[in-house]
Design an enzyme around this catalytic site. Structure first.
Site, PDB file in Angstrom:
ATOM      1  CG  HIS A 144      -0.239   0.024   2.537  1.00 43.09           C
ATOM      2  ND1 HIS A 144       0.273   1.176   3.099  1.00 43.09           N
ATOM      3  CD2 HIS A 144       0.045  -0.973   3.403  1.00 43.09           C
ATOM      4  CE1 HIS A 144       0.834   0.888   4.260  1.00 43.09           C
ATOM      5  NE2 HIS A 144       0.718  -0.413   4.467  1.00 43.09           N
ATOM      6  CB  CYS A 160       1.761  -3.573   5.163  1.00 41.65           C
ATOM      7  SG  CYS A 160       0.175  -4.173   5.765  1.00 41.65           S
TER       8      CYS A 160
END
Length: 184
Positions: A144, A160
């Site tokens: 992301h 992440c």
């Protein structure tokens, strides 16, 4: 006359010496900011590029590598990495879902580590997922963007892979659902 010039040049050299010596002293508390990005070969990670291309997120060099399905296009993006080894997952996965303007809910583990986290953050500048998100087959693992550019190049995520918003937007357009991903 020659002796006078020699004395003047010698005096100037003597005046310059402390500056030169001072310039060579290295403060050991300051770490060099040398890029550790290394070009990767997709062949070292995958049997083939498949029909959707491939991504390698390299936590050691803090970089994400992308190859097109035909192997002609290769991109390298600086990334954030997990904050600790316990939050780091390695192995093979793939992109299973994509979203522009993602919303965010912290996981139970994130809330245990930081009870002050909000229950929910909608799309926008306060969202920790930035402008685009590509969800991996592992629950809660996402490639992301981030609005906080200080996180890129640092251990700052809960597992992440974070990219600058402009880079994740570019990768979002390049990597379709089904793109194979390896985290190393």
């Amino acid at each position: 006359m020659t002796q006078r010039r020699t004395l003047m040049l010698g005096g100037l050299a003597l005046l310059a010496t402390p500056t030169v010596v001072r310039a060579q002293v290295v403060d050991p508390s300051i770490r060099a900011n040398v890029s550790s990005f290394k070009t990767q070969r997709w062949q070292d990670h995958f049997d083939s590029l498949g029909q959707h291309g491939a991504i390698v997120a390299d936590f050691t060099s803090r970089a994400l590598h992308w190859w097109s399905a035909d192997g002609r296009d290769y991109r390298l993006y600086p990334s954030s990495i997990p904050m600790s080894e316990e939050l780091t997952r390695r192995g093979y996965t793939e992109i299973v879902r994509k979203r522009v303007g993602p919303d965010w809910r912290p996981t139970a583990d994130m809330r245990r580590r930081d009870p002050s986290l909000p229950d929910y953050v909608g799309p926008g500048p306060d969202n920790p997922l930035g402008t685009h998100a590509m969800y991996l087959s592992w629950p809660a693992y996402i490639i992301h963007g981030t609005h906080d550019t200080r996180k890129i190049g640092r251990p700052s995520s809960s597992g992440c892979v974070g990219l600058y918003n402009e880079h994740v937007e570019e990768l979002f357009a390049l990597a379709p659902i089904g793109t194979q991903v390896r985290l190393v």
